[in-house]
Design an enzyme around this catalytic site. Structure first.
Site, PDB file in Angstrom:
ATOM      1  N   THR A 291      65.251  29.570  30.863  1.00 40.21           N
ATOM      2  CA  THR A 291      65.357  28.280  31.548  1.00 40.21           C
ATOM      3  C   THR A 291      65.175  28.478  33.050  1.00 40.21           C
ATOM      4  O   THR A 291      64.450  27.723  33.709  1.00 40.21           O
ATOM      5  CB  THR A 291      66.729  27.633  31.279  1.00 40.21           C
ATOM      6  OG1 THR A 291      66.898  27.458  29.874  1.00 40.21           O
ATOM      7  CG2 THR A 291      66.846  26.289  31.966  1.00 40.21           C
ATOM      8  N   GLN A 321      63.935  23.557  26.656  1.00 38.31           N
ATOM      9  CA  GLN A 321      64.110  23.572  28.101  1.00 38.31           C
ATOM     10  C   GLN A 321      62.791  23.861  28.817  1.00 38.31           C
ATOM     11  O   GLN A 321      62.117  24.855  28.526  1.00 38.31           O
ATOM     12  CB  GLN A 321      65.146  24.624  28.509  1.00 38.31           C
ATOM     13  CG  GLN A 321      66.536  24.376  27.938  1.00 38.31           C
ATOM     14  CD  GLN A 321      66.790  25.108  26.644  1.00 38.31           C
ATOM     15  OE1 GLN A 321      65.883  25.254  25.817  1.00 38.31           O
ATOM     16  NE2 GLN A 321      68.019  25.572  26.445  1.00 38.31           N
ATOM     17  N   GLN A 343      63.332  17.820  28.459  1.00 38.59           N
ATOM     18  CA  GLN A 343      64.641  18.466  28.532  1.00 38.59           C
ATOM     19  C   GLN A 343      64.706  19.356  29.774  1.00 38.59           C
ATOM     20  O   GLN A 343      63.790  20.128  30.049  1.00 38.59           O
ATOM     21  CB  GLN A 343      64.896  19.314  27.283  1.00 38.59           C
ATOM     22  CG  GLN A 343      66.269  19.974  27.270  1.00 38.59           C
ATOM     23  CD  GLN A 343      66.572  20.701  25.965  1.00 38.59           C
ATOM     24  OE1 GLN A 343      65.879  20.512  24.961  1.00 38.59           O
ATOM     25  NE2 GLN A 343      67.594  21.527  25.969  1.00 38.59           N
ATOM     26  N   ASP A 344      65.805  19.216  30.543  1.00 33.83           N
ATOM     27  CA  ASP A 344      66.054  20.059  31.724  1.00 33.83           C
ATOM     28  C   ASP A 344      65.008  19.867  32.816  1.00 33.83           C
ATOM     29  O   ASP A 344      64.480  20.846  33.357  1.00 33.83           O
ATOM     30  CB  ASP A 344      66.124  21.536  31.323  1.00 33.83           C
ATOM     31  CG  ASP A 344      67.366  21.863  30.522  1.00 33.83           C
ATOM     32  OD1 ASP A 344      68.113  20.928  30.187  1.00 33.83           O
ATOM     33  OD2 ASP A 344      67.592  23.056  30.232  1.00 33.83           O
ATOM     34  N   ASP A 365      69.771  16.311  29.010  1.00 35.83           N
ATOM     35  CA  ASP A 365      70.339  17.112  30.109  1.00 35.83           C
ATOM     36  C   ASP A 365      69.358  17.227  31.267  1.00 35.83           C
ATOM     37  O   ASP A 365      69.240  18.291  31.896  1.00 35.83           O
ATOM     38  CB  ASP A 365      70.695  18.520  29.620  1.00 35.83           C
ATOM     39  CG  ASP A 365      71.590  18.507  28.397  1.00 35.83           C
ATOM     40  OD1 ASP A 365      72.285  17.509  28.171  1.00 35.83           O
ATOM     41  OD2 ASP A 365      71.581  19.511  27.648  1.00 35.83           O
ATOM     42  N   ARG A 433      76.889  14.935  29.453  1.00 39.16           N
ATOM     43  CA  ARG A 433      77.760  15.723  28.589  1.00 39.16           C
ATOM     44  C   ARG A 433      78.140  17.003  29.326  1.00 39.16           C
ATOM     45  O   ARG A 433      77.404  17.463  30.216  1.00 39.16           O
ATOM     46  CB  ARG A 433      77.104  16.033  27.246  1.00 39.16           C
ATOM     47  CG  ARG A 433      75.804  16.827  27.329  1.00 39.16           C
ATOM     48  CD  ARG A 433      75.273  17.147  25.943  1.00 39.16           C
ATOM     49  NE  ARG A 433      74.057  17.957  25.981  1.00 39.16           N
ATOM     50  CZ  ARG A 433      73.629  18.711  24.969  1.00 39.16           C
ATOM     51  NH1 ARG A 433      74.331  18.753  23.842  1.00 39.16           N
ATOM     52  NH2 ARG A 433      72.517  19.407  25.067  1.00 39.16           N
ATOM     53  N   TRP A 435      78.279  20.571  30.173  1.00 39.10           N
ATOM     54  CA  TRP A 435      77.673  21.863  29.888  1.00 39.10           C
ATOM     55  C   TRP A 435      78.702  22.978  30.043  1.00 39.10           C
ATOM     56  O   TRP A 435      78.706  23.946  29.294  1.00 39.10           O
ATOM     57  CB  TRP A 435      76.487  22.079  30.829  1.00 39.10           C
ATOM     58  CG  TRP A 435      75.711  23.339  30.586  1.00 39.10           C
ATOM     59  CD1 TRP A 435      75.729  24.117  29.462  1.00 39.10           C
ATOM     60  CD2 TRP A 435      74.788  23.959  31.476  1.00 39.10           C
ATOM     61  NE1 TRP A 435      74.875  25.188  29.611  1.00 39.10           N
ATOM     62  CE2 TRP A 435      74.279  25.110  30.824  1.00 39.10           C
ATOM     63  CE3 TRP A 435      74.319  23.641  32.749  1.00 39.10           C
ATOM     64  CZ2 TRP A 435      73.343  25.949  31.434  1.00 39.10           C
ATOM     65  CZ3 TRP A 435      73.386  24.472  33.348  1.00 39.10           C
ATOM     66  CH2 TRP A 435      72.907  25.616  32.691  1.00 39.10           C
TER      67      TRP A 435
END
Length: 527
Positions: A291, A321, A343-344, A365, A433, A435
Protein backbone atom coordinates in the site's frame (compact mmCIF):
# COMPACT_ATOMS: atom_id res chain seq x y z
CA UNK A 1 46.30 13.12 55.08
CA UNK A 2 47.27 9.65 56.33
CA UNK A 3 46.32 6.45 54.56
CA UNK A 4 43.55 5.59 57.03
CA UNK A 5 41.90 8.97 56.62
CA UNK A 6 42.21 8.73 52.84
CA UNK A 7 40.68 5.26 52.87
CA UNK A 8 37.78 6.42 55.07
CA UNK A 9 37.24 9.46 52.88
CA UNK A 10 37.17 7.33 49.72
CA UNK A 11 34.78 4.84 51.33
CA UNK A 12 32.48 7.68 52.39
CA UNK A 13 32.55 9.15 48.88
CA UNK A 14 31.72 5.74 47.41
CA UNK A 15 28.78 5.38 49.79
CA UNK A 16 27.54 8.84 48.83
CA UNK A 17 27.85 8.06 45.13
CA UNK A 18 26.07 4.75 45.55
CA UNK A 19 23.34 6.48 47.55
CA UNK A 20 22.92 9.18 44.90
CA UNK A 21 22.76 6.55 42.21
CA UNK A 22 20.19 4.66 44.27
CA UNK A 23 18.13 7.86 44.61
CA UNK A 24 18.47 8.53 40.88
CA UNK A 25 17.48 4.98 40.09
CA UNK A 26 14.55 5.07 42.50
CA UNK A 27 13.27 8.24 40.86
CA UNK A 28 13.66 6.65 37.44
CA UNK A 29 11.81 3.50 38.49
CA UNK A 30 9.03 5.62 40.02
CA UNK A 31 8.81 7.59 36.78
CA UNK A 32 8.74 4.35 34.77
CA UNK A 33 5.65 3.25 36.66
CA UNK A 34 3.80 6.22 35.14
CA UNK A 35 4.48 5.15 31.55
CA UNK A 36 2.17 3.00 29.39
CA UNK A 37 4.75 0.18 29.34
CA UNK A 38 6.66 0.27 32.66
CA UNK A 39 8.40 -3.10 32.19
CA UNK A 40 10.00 -1.91 28.95
CA UNK A 41 10.97 1.33 30.68
CA UNK A 42 12.54 -0.58 33.62
CA UNK A 43 14.55 -2.76 31.25
CA UNK A 44 16.06 0.10 29.29
CA UNK A 45 16.66 2.23 32.39
CA UNK A 46 18.66 -0.66 33.88
CA UNK A 47 20.68 -1.22 30.71
CA UNK A 48 21.51 2.42 29.94
CA UNK A 49 23.66 4.82 31.96
CA UNK A 50 21.72 7.20 34.22
CA UNK A 51 22.08 10.94 33.61
CA UNK A 52 24.37 12.85 35.93
CA UNK A 53 21.76 15.31 37.13
CA UNK A 54 18.04 15.45 37.76
CA UNK A 55 15.75 18.41 38.15
CA UNK A 56 13.78 18.69 41.39
CA UNK A 57 10.98 16.49 40.11
CA UNK A 58 13.26 14.09 38.23
CA UNK A 59 11.25 14.75 35.04
CA UNK A 60 13.47 16.54 32.58
CA UNK A 61 16.40 14.16 32.74
CA UNK A 62 14.10 11.15 32.77
CA UNK A 63 12.40 12.41 29.63
CA UNK A 64 15.76 12.96 27.97
CA UNK A 65 16.96 9.49 28.88
CA UNK A 66 13.84 7.77 27.56
CA UNK A 67 14.02 9.83 24.38
CA UNK A 68 17.70 9.02 23.84
CA UNK A 69 17.04 5.33 24.41
CA UNK A 70 14.31 5.46 21.73
CA UNK A 71 16.74 7.10 19.29
CA UNK A 72 19.43 4.53 20.00
CA UNK A 73 17.01 1.67 19.52
CA UNK A 74 15.71 3.19 16.25
CA UNK A 75 19.30 3.32 14.99
CA UNK A 76 19.85 -0.29 16.03
CA UNK A 77 16.62 -1.51 14.42
CA UNK A 78 17.54 0.28 11.19
CA UNK A 79 20.99 -1.32 11.29
CA UNK A 80 19.61 -4.81 11.86
CA UNK A 81 17.08 -4.45 9.04
CA UNK A 82 19.78 -3.12 6.69
CA UNK A 83 22.00 -6.20 7.23
CA UNK A 84 19.25 -8.83 7.02
CA UNK A 85 19.82 -11.80 4.76
CA UNK A 86 17.33 -11.34 1.90
CA UNK A 87 18.08 -14.63 0.18
CA UNK A 88 14.97 -16.39 1.61
CA UNK A 89 12.74 -13.43 0.67
CA UNK A 90 10.54 -13.46 -2.39
CA UNK A 91 9.94 -10.24 -4.34
CA UNK A 92 6.97 -9.23 -2.21
CA UNK A 93 8.93 -9.69 1.00
CA UNK A 94 11.74 -7.60 -0.44
CA UNK A 95 9.27 -4.79 -1.12
CA UNK A 96 8.14 -4.91 2.51
CA UNK A 97 11.79 -4.89 3.60
CA UNK A 98 12.44 -1.81 1.44
CA UNK A 99 9.51 -0.01 3.06
CA UNK A 100 10.79 -0.83 6.55
CA UNK A 101 14.34 0.29 5.77
CA UNK A 102 13.11 3.68 4.51
CA UNK A 103 10.63 4.12 7.34
CA UNK A 104 13.13 3.40 10.12
CA UNK A 105 15.68 5.73 8.56
CA UNK A 106 13.03 8.45 8.66
CA UNK A 107 12.17 7.52 12.26
CA UNK A 108 15.76 8.18 13.35
CA UNK A 109 15.51 11.64 11.77
CA UNK A 110 12.11 12.38 13.34
CA UNK A 111 13.19 11.33 16.84
CA UNK A 112 16.34 13.42 16.65
CA UNK A 113 14.32 16.44 15.55
CA UNK A 114 11.80 15.98 18.34
CA UNK A 115 14.61 15.60 20.89
CA UNK A 116 16.11 18.96 19.94
CA UNK A 117 12.83 20.89 19.64
CA UNK A 118 11.48 23.26 22.28
CA UNK A 119 8.08 23.33 20.58
CA UNK A 120 5.73 20.75 22.20
CA UNK A 121 3.47 20.52 19.13
CA UNK A 122 6.42 19.83 16.83
CA UNK A 123 7.73 17.13 19.17
CA UNK A 124 4.36 15.40 19.50
CA UNK A 125 3.89 15.53 15.72
CA UNK A 126 7.29 13.99 14.97
CA UNK A 127 7.00 11.26 17.59
CA UNK A 128 3.50 10.48 16.28
CA UNK A 129 5.01 10.27 12.78
CA UNK A 130 7.58 7.80 14.13
CA UNK A 131 4.74 5.65 15.44
CA UNK A 132 3.08 5.82 12.01
CA UNK A 133 6.36 4.70 10.41
CA UNK A 134 6.69 1.74 12.75
CA UNK A 135 3.07 0.68 12.17
CA UNK A 136 3.45 1.04 8.39
CA UNK A 137 6.46 -1.26 8.41
CA UNK A 138 4.23 -3.89 10.00
CA UNK A 139 1.42 -3.13 7.53
CA UNK A 140 3.76 -3.67 4.57
CA UNK A 141 4.48 -7.17 5.86
CA UNK A 142 0.80 -7.83 6.57
CA UNK A 143 -0.16 -6.70 3.04
CA UNK A 144 1.33 -9.94 1.73
CA UNK A 145 0.47 -12.18 4.71
CA UNK A 146 4.19 -12.78 5.21
CA UNK A 147 3.90 -14.22 8.72
CA UNK A 148 6.97 -16.39 8.24
CA UNK A 149 9.03 -13.33 7.38
CA UNK A 150 7.72 -11.34 10.32
CA UNK A 151 9.62 -13.71 12.59
CA UNK A 152 12.86 -12.93 10.80
CA UNK A 153 12.52 -9.22 11.51
CA UNK A 154 14.39 -8.10 14.65
CA UNK A 155 12.79 -9.24 17.89
CA UNK A 156 13.19 -5.76 19.33
CA UNK A 157 10.47 -4.34 17.06
CA UNK A 158 7.79 -4.91 19.69
CA UNK A 159 9.91 -3.33 22.41
CA UNK A 160 10.64 -0.40 20.12
CA UNK A 161 6.92 0.20 19.56
CA UNK A 162 6.44 0.32 23.34
CA UNK A 163 9.43 2.63 23.71
CA UNK A 164 7.82 5.07 21.27
CA UNK A 165 4.58 5.01 23.26
CA UNK A 166 6.50 5.71 26.47
CA UNK A 167 8.41 8.56 24.84
CA UNK A 168 5.23 10.12 23.48
CA UNK A 169 3.42 9.84 26.83
CA UNK A 170 6.29 11.43 28.73
CA UNK A 171 6.64 14.22 26.16
CA UNK A 172 2.93 14.98 26.30
CA UNK A 173 2.92 14.98 30.11
CA UNK A 174 5.91 17.32 30.18
CA UNK A 175 4.14 19.71 27.79
CA UNK A 176 0.95 19.69 29.85
CA UNK A 177 2.78 20.21 33.15
CA UNK A 178 5.01 23.00 31.85
CA UNK A 179 4.76 26.13 33.97
CA UNK A 180 4.87 28.34 30.89
CA UNK A 181 1.63 28.71 28.99
CA UNK A 182 1.75 27.52 25.37
CA UNK A 183 1.84 30.26 22.81
CA UNK A 184 -0.53 30.55 19.87
CA UNK A 185 2.41 29.68 17.63
CA UNK A 186 2.90 26.41 19.50
CA UNK A 187 -0.66 25.22 19.67
CA UNK A 188 -2.46 27.27 17.06
CA UNK A 189 -5.29 29.60 17.91
CA UNK A 190 -8.10 31.41 16.20
CA UNK A 191 -6.14 34.45 15.00
CA UNK A 192 -6.37 35.20 11.26
CA UNK A 193 -4.66 37.71 9.05
CA UNK A 194 -6.61 40.55 7.45
CA UNK A 195 -6.91 38.62 4.18
CA UNK A 196 -8.27 35.55 6.01
CA UNK A 197 -5.18 33.37 5.57
CA UNK A 198 -3.56 31.44 8.43
CA UNK A 199 -0.22 32.84 9.58
CA UNK A 200 1.96 29.82 8.88
CA UNK A 201 1.99 30.47 5.12
CA UNK A 202 4.66 32.89 3.98
CA UNK A 203 3.79 36.03 2.05
CA UNK A 204 5.68 34.74 -0.98
CA UNK A 205 3.83 31.41 -0.95
CA UNK A 206 0.53 33.22 -0.52
CA UNK A 207 1.18 35.16 -3.72
CA UNK A 208 1.97 31.94 -5.55
CA UNK A 209 -1.26 30.30 -4.50
CA UNK A 210 -3.35 33.36 -5.31
CA UNK A 211 -1.83 33.83 -8.73
CA UNK A 212 -3.82 32.69 -11.74
CA UNK A 213 -2.81 30.93 -14.93
CA UNK A 214 0.73 29.70 -15.59
CA UNK A 215 3.25 30.07 -12.80
CA UNK A 216 5.30 33.13 -13.84
CA UNK A 217 7.96 32.42 -11.20
CA UNK A 218 8.46 28.74 -12.08
CA UNK A 219 11.99 27.42 -11.81
CA UNK A 220 11.19 24.56 -14.20
CA UNK A 221 8.43 23.99 -16.73
CA UNK A 222 7.27 20.45 -17.51
CA UNK A 223 5.54 19.87 -20.83
CA UNK A 224 4.91 16.91 -23.07
CA UNK A 225 5.12 18.98 -26.26
CA UNK A 226 8.78 19.90 -25.86
CA UNK A 227 8.13 23.52 -24.92
CA UNK A 228 9.31 23.11 -21.33
CA UNK A 229 12.53 22.27 -19.53
CA UNK A 230 11.53 18.64 -19.00
CA UNK A 231 8.94 16.22 -20.35
CA UNK A 232 8.30 14.41 -17.03
CA UNK A 233 7.67 15.60 -13.49
CA UNK A 234 10.19 13.11 -12.09
CA UNK A 235 12.98 14.61 -14.21
CA UNK A 236 12.16 18.09 -12.93
CA UNK A 237 12.05 16.91 -9.32
CA UNK A 238 15.43 15.17 -9.68
CA UNK A 239 16.95 18.32 -11.15
CA UNK A 240 15.42 20.63 -8.54
CA UNK A 241 17.65 22.02 -5.84
CA UNK A 242 17.20 21.39 -2.11
CA UNK A 243 16.94 24.85 -0.61
CA UNK A 244 15.14 26.87 2.02
CA UNK A 245 13.26 29.00 -0.50
CA UNK A 246 10.37 27.67 -2.55
CA UNK A 247 11.25 25.69 -5.71
CA UNK A 248 8.40 25.88 -8.24
CA UNK A 249 7.67 23.30 -10.92
CA UNK A 250 4.94 24.28 -13.36
CA UNK A 251 3.35 21.28 -15.12
CA UNK A 252 1.45 22.17 -18.27
CA UNK A 253 -1.84 20.52 -19.21
CA UNK A 254 -1.53 16.87 -20.15
CA UNK A 255 -1.63 13.33 -18.83
CA UNK A 256 1.64 12.32 -17.17
CA UNK A 257 1.91 8.55 -16.73
CA UNK A 258 4.55 8.25 -14.05
CA UNK A 259 5.11 7.52 -10.38
CA UNK A 260 6.60 10.53 -8.66
CA UNK A 261 8.42 10.67 -5.31
CA UNK A 262 9.36 13.98 -3.68
CA UNK A 263 11.75 13.82 -0.73
CA UNK A 264 13.12 17.36 -0.92
CA UNK A 265 11.66 20.25 1.11
CA UNK A 266 9.96 23.39 -0.21
CA UNK A 267 8.81 21.96 -3.55
CA UNK A 268 5.68 23.40 -5.18
CA UNK A 269 3.91 21.64 -8.07
CA UNK A 270 1.37 23.74 -9.93
CA UNK A 271 -0.70 22.69 -12.92
CA UNK A 272 -3.28 24.11 -15.31
CA UNK A 273 -6.25 22.93 -13.27
CA UNK A 274 -8.16 19.88 -12.09
CA UNK A 275 -8.48 17.35 -14.93
CA UNK A 276 -6.24 19.51 -17.14
CA UNK A 277 -2.92 18.49 -15.57
CA UNK A 278 -3.15 14.83 -14.53
CA UNK A 279 -0.54 12.56 -12.94
CA UNK A 280 -1.62 8.94 -13.27
CA UNK A 281 -0.43 5.44 -12.41
CA UNK A 282 -1.88 2.01 -11.61
CA UNK A 283 0.27 0.36 -8.92
CA UNK A 284 -1.79 -1.69 -6.46
CA UNK A 285 -1.57 -4.37 -3.80
CA UNK A 286 -3.25 -6.97 -5.98
CA UNK A 287 -0.52 -6.37 -8.53
CA UNK A 288 2.27 -6.95 -6.02
CA UNK A 289 2.91 -3.52 -4.52
CA UNK A 290 2.63 -2.60 -0.84
CA UNK A 291 0.00 0.00 0.00
CA UNK A 292 2.80 2.41 0.96
CA UNK A 293 4.56 1.93 -2.38
CA UNK A 294 1.43 1.92 -4.56
CA UNK A 295 1.10 5.73 -4.57
CA UNK A 296 1.14 7.44 -7.94
CA UNK A 297 2.49 10.55 -6.22
CA UNK A 298 4.36 10.35 -2.88
CA UNK A 299 5.64 13.19 -0.71
CA UNK A 300 8.07 12.98 2.20
CA UNK A 301 9.67 16.44 1.87
CA UNK A 302 8.42 19.14 4.24
CA UNK A 303 6.47 22.24 3.20
CA UNK A 304 5.22 20.74 -0.04
CA UNK A 305 2.51 22.59 -1.98
CA UNK A 306 0.32 21.33 -4.83
CA UNK A 307 -2.13 23.52 -6.76
CA UNK A 308 -4.47 22.94 -9.72
CA UNK A 309 -3.56 19.34 -10.48
CA UNK A 310 -5.17 15.86 -10.47
CA UNK A 311 -3.54 12.81 -8.88
CA UNK A 312 -4.94 9.49 -10.07
CA UNK A 313 -4.59 5.74 -9.66
CA UNK A 314 -6.45 3.79 -12.33
CA UNK A 315 -6.06 0.28 -10.89
CA UNK A 316 -9.82 0.03 -10.37
CA UNK A 317 -12.04 -1.25 -7.52
CA UNK A 318 -11.15 -4.90 -8.15
CA UNK A 319 -7.45 -4.43 -7.34
CA UNK A 320 -7.77 -3.54 -3.66
CA UNK A 321 -5.47 -0.86 -2.22
CA UNK A 322 -4.29 1.58 -4.90
CA UNK A 323 -3.13 4.98 -3.63
CA UNK A 324 -3.37 8.10 -5.79
CA UNK A 325 -1.37 10.29 -3.39
CA UNK A 326 0.61 9.60 -0.23
CA UNK A 327 1.39 12.68 1.85
CA UNK A 328 4.02 12.40 4.59
CA UNK A 329 5.75 15.79 4.53
CA UNK A 330 5.20 18.19 7.42
CA UNK A 331 3.22 21.38 6.66
CA UNK A 332 1.84 20.05 3.35
CA UNK A 333 -0.80 22.07 1.47
CA UNK A 334 -3.12 20.96 -1.34
CA UNK A 335 -5.19 23.68 -3.01
CA UNK A 336 -7.69 23.08 -5.82
CA UNK A 337 -6.46 19.53 -6.40
CA UNK A 338 -8.28 16.29 -7.24
CA UNK A 339 -7.51 12.78 -5.96
CA UNK A 340 -9.02 9.85 -7.86
CA UNK A 341 -8.91 6.13 -7.14
CA UNK A 342 -11.16 3.55 -5.49
CA UNK A 343 -9.85 1.85 -2.34
CA UNK A 344 -7.25 3.91 -0.41
CA UNK A 345 -7.23 6.97 -2.66
CA UNK A 346 -5.74 9.62 -0.39
CA UNK A 347 -3.12 8.39 2.08
CA UNK A 348 -2.78 11.12 4.71
CA UNK A 349 0.23 9.24 6.01
CA UNK A 350 1.73 11.44 8.74
CA UNK A 351 2.49 14.95 10.06
CA UNK A 352 0.53 18.18 9.40
CA UNK A 353 -1.55 18.55 6.23
CA UNK A 354 -4.19 20.98 4.94
CA UNK A 355 -6.55 20.42 1.99
CA UNK A 356 -8.68 23.25 0.61
CA UNK A 357 -11.15 23.28 -2.31
CA UNK A 358 -10.15 19.75 -3.34
CA UNK A 359 -12.10 16.84 -4.85
CA UNK A 360 -11.58 13.33 -3.44
CA UNK A 361 -13.03 10.24 -5.17
CA UNK A 362 -13.08 6.68 -3.84
CA UNK A 363 -14.88 3.68 -2.42
CA UNK A 364 -13.41 1.91 0.61
CA UNK A 365 -11.28 3.71 3.25
CA UNK A 366 -10.43 6.27 0.62
CA UNK A 367 -9.22 8.97 3.02
CA UNK A 368 -6.94 7.09 5.42
CA UNK A 369 -3.74 7.33 7.46
CA UNK A 370 -2.33 8.83 10.65
CA UNK A 371 -1.65 12.47 9.85
CA UNK A 372 -2.84 15.64 11.54
CA UNK A 373 -5.10 16.39 8.58
CA UNK A 374 -7.86 18.94 7.94
CA UNK A 375 -9.95 18.92 4.77
CA UNK A 376 -11.86 22.16 4.30
CA UNK A 377 -14.35 23.23 1.60
CA UNK A 378 -13.77 19.99 -0.30
CA UNK A 379 -16.00 17.75 -2.40
CA UNK A 380 -15.95 14.10 -1.35
CA UNK A 381 -17.35 11.86 -4.08
CA UNK A 382 -18.17 8.23 -3.28
CA UNK A 383 -17.80 5.97 -6.30
CA UNK A 384 -19.39 2.68 -7.26
CA UNK A 385 -17.44 -0.17 -5.59
CA UNK A 386 -17.04 -3.80 -6.58
CA UNK A 387 -20.02 -6.08 -6.06
CA UNK A 388 -20.56 -6.86 -2.38
CA UNK A 389 -18.32 -4.07 -1.10
CA UNK A 390 -19.32 -1.37 1.37
CA UNK A 391 -18.09 2.18 1.00
CA UNK A 392 -16.26 3.90 3.87
CA UNK A 393 -15.09 7.47 3.43
CA UNK A 394 -12.39 7.43 6.13
CA UNK A 395 -10.14 4.97 7.99
CA UNK A 396 -8.03 6.89 10.48
CA UNK A 397 -5.01 5.06 11.92
CA UNK A 398 -4.13 6.47 15.35
CA UNK A 399 -2.54 3.60 17.32
CA UNK A 400 -1.68 5.48 20.52
CA UNK A 401 -4.01 7.64 22.66
CA UNK A 402 -1.32 10.31 23.06
CA UNK A 403 -0.86 10.94 19.34
CA UNK A 404 -2.03 14.37 18.18
CA UNK A 405 -3.36 12.94 14.90
CA UNK A 406 -6.80 12.69 13.30
CA UNK A 407 -8.84 13.40 10.16
CA UNK A 408 -11.08 16.49 10.30
CA UNK A 409 -13.58 17.21 7.52
CA UNK A 410 -15.09 20.70 7.65
CA UNK A 411 -17.46 22.74 5.46
CA UNK A 412 -17.35 20.07 2.77
CA UNK A 413 -19.79 18.06 0.62
CA UNK A 414 -20.17 14.28 0.92
CA UNK A 415 -22.15 12.90 -2.01
CA UNK A 416 -22.34 10.15 -4.63
CA UNK A 417 -20.18 10.29 -7.74
CA UNK A 418 -21.89 10.01 -11.10
CA UNK A 419 -21.24 6.24 -11.39
CA UNK A 420 -22.73 5.50 -7.94
CA UNK A 421 -25.75 7.77 -8.01
CA UNK A 422 -27.99 5.57 -10.25
CA UNK A 423 -27.32 2.50 -8.05
CA UNK A 424 -26.82 4.27 -4.73
CA UNK A 425 -29.46 2.15 -2.98
CA UNK A 426 -27.54 -1.05 -3.82
CA UNK A 427 -24.47 -0.18 -1.79
CA UNK A 428 -24.02 0.81 1.85
CA UNK A 429 -21.90 3.88 2.51
CA UNK A 430 -20.49 5.04 5.85
CA UNK A 431 -18.49 8.03 7.09
CA UNK A 432 -15.70 5.79 8.33
CA UNK A 433 -14.42 2.78 10.22
CA UNK A 434 -11.58 2.40 12.76
CA UNK A 435 -8.43 1.12 11.10
CA UNK A 436 -6.56 1.34 14.41
CA UNK A 437 -7.49 1.25 18.10
CA UNK A 438 -7.58 5.02 18.74
CA UNK A 439 -8.97 6.11 15.38
CA UNK A 440 -10.06 9.78 15.50
CA UNK A 441 -12.28 11.44 12.88
CA UNK A 442 -14.61 14.45 13.08
CA UNK A 443 -17.11 15.78 10.53
CA UNK A 444 -18.06 19.43 11.19
CA UNK A 445 -20.57 21.63 9.38
CA UNK A 446 -20.61 19.54 6.20
CA UNK A 447 -23.40 18.85 3.72
CA UNK A 448 -23.89 15.08 3.94
CA UNK A 449 -26.05 13.56 1.23
CA UNK A 450 -28.56 10.70 1.52
CA UNK A 451 -26.08 7.98 0.52
CA UNK A 452 -24.76 7.77 4.12
CA UNK A 453 -26.27 4.86 6.07
CA UNK A 454 -28.30 6.07 9.09
CA UNK A 455 -25.83 4.30 11.42
CA UNK A 456 -23.15 6.61 10.05
CA UNK A 457 -20.13 4.50 11.00
CA UNK A 458 -19.04 0.90 10.34
CA UNK A 459 -17.12 -1.44 12.70
CA UNK A 460 -13.74 -2.70 11.53
CA UNK A 461 -13.96 -6.12 13.16
CA UNK A 462 -16.40 -7.01 15.92
CA UNK A 463 -16.04 -4.69 18.90
CA UNK A 464 -12.48 -3.65 18.03
CA UNK A 465 -11.79 0.01 18.96
CA UNK A 466 -15.44 0.91 19.56
CA UNK A 467 -14.73 2.19 23.07
CA UNK A 468 -11.30 3.69 22.38
CA UNK A 469 -11.92 5.57 19.13
CA UNK A 470 -13.15 9.17 18.91
CA UNK A 471 -15.71 9.81 16.18
CA UNK A 472 -17.59 13.09 16.24
CA UNK A 473 -20.22 14.95 14.25
CA UNK A 474 -21.03 18.64 14.68
CA UNK A 475 -23.71 20.73 12.96
CA UNK A 476 -23.76 18.81 9.69
CA UNK A 477 -26.66 19.31 7.30
CA UNK A 478 -28.23 17.34 4.45
CA UNK A 479 -30.40 14.26 4.21
CA UNK A 480 -27.60 11.99 5.49
CA UNK A 481 -26.68 14.12 8.52
CA UNK A 482 -29.44 13.07 10.92
CA UNK A 483 -27.73 11.56 13.99
CA UNK A 484 -30.86 9.97 15.50
CA UNK A 485 -30.03 6.55 14.07
CA UNK A 486 -26.27 6.69 14.57
CA UNK A 487 -24.19 3.98 16.26
CA UNK A 488 -24.26 3.82 20.07
CA UNK A 489 -20.56 3.12 20.52
CA UNK A 490 -18.83 4.55 23.62
CA UNK A 491 -16.36 6.37 21.37
CA UNK A 492 -18.97 8.05 19.16
CA UNK A 493 -20.01 11.62 19.98
CA UNK A 494 -22.70 13.95 18.74
CA UNK A 495 -20.89 17.19 19.51
CA UNK A 496 -23.22 19.89 20.84
CA UNK A 497 -20.67 22.23 22.41
CA UNK A 498 -18.92 24.81 20.25
CA UNK A 499 -15.98 24.66 22.68
CA UNK A 500 -15.59 20.91 22.05
CA UNK A 501 -15.91 21.39 18.29
CA UNK A 502 -13.34 24.21 18.35
CA UNK A 503 -10.69 21.66 19.41
CA UNK A 504 -10.80 20.31 15.86
CA UNK A 505 -10.55 23.54 13.87
CA UNK A 506 -7.63 24.49 11.65
CA UNK A 507 -6.45 26.99 14.24
CA UNK A 508 -6.48 24.63 17.20
CA UNK A 509 -6.11 21.08 15.90
CA UNK A 510 -3.72 21.84 13.04
CA UNK A 511 -2.09 24.97 14.54
CA UNK A 512 -2.74 26.29 11.06
CA UNK A 513 -2.55 29.95 11.99
CA UNK A 514 1.21 29.54 12.33
CA UNK A 515 2.00 28.06 8.91
CA UNK A 516 -0.80 28.31 6.32
CA UNK A 517 -1.28 32.05 5.59
CA UNK A 518 1.94 32.88 3.77
CA UNK A 519 1.13 30.25 1.14
CA UNK A 520 -1.97 32.09 0.02
CA UNK A 521 -4.52 29.34 0.64
CA UNK A 522 -7.85 30.67 1.91
CA UNK A 523 -8.97 28.97 5.12
CA UNK A 524 -11.15 29.27 8.18
CA UNK A 525 -9.20 29.05 11.42
CA UNK A 526 -12.27 28.50 13.57
CA UNK A 527 -15.77 27.10 13.23
Amino acid sequence: MDKLALTCSSAFLLVVLLFLRFVHGAKMITSCSQTPYPEVCYHFINTNPLPSQLDEAGRLEFHELVHKVAINQAIEVHRLISVMDLSPFNEQAKLAWTDCLELYEDTVIKLNRSMSSNNPTDSLTWISASIANEQTCQNSVIDFSLSSHVQSFPNMLRNFSNLLSNTLAIKKAAALSSTSRPTSKQFGGRRLLSDDFPTWVSVADRRLLQSSGAAPEADFVVSQDGSGDYSTISEAVTASASRTKRFIIYVKAGVYKENVEINKPNIMITGDGIDATIVTGNRNVQGGSTTFRSATFAISGDRFIARDITFENTAGPQNNQAVALRAGGDFSIFFRCSFKSYQDTLYVFSQRQFYRDCDIYGTQDFIFGDAVAVLQNCNIYVRKPSSGQKNTVTAQARTDPNENTGIIVQNSLVTAASDLRPVQASFETYLGRPWQKYSRTVFMKNNIDSLINPAGWLPWSGSFALSTLYYGEYMNTGSGANTAGRVKWPGYHVITSSEEAARFTVGNFLAGDSWIPGNGVPFSGGL
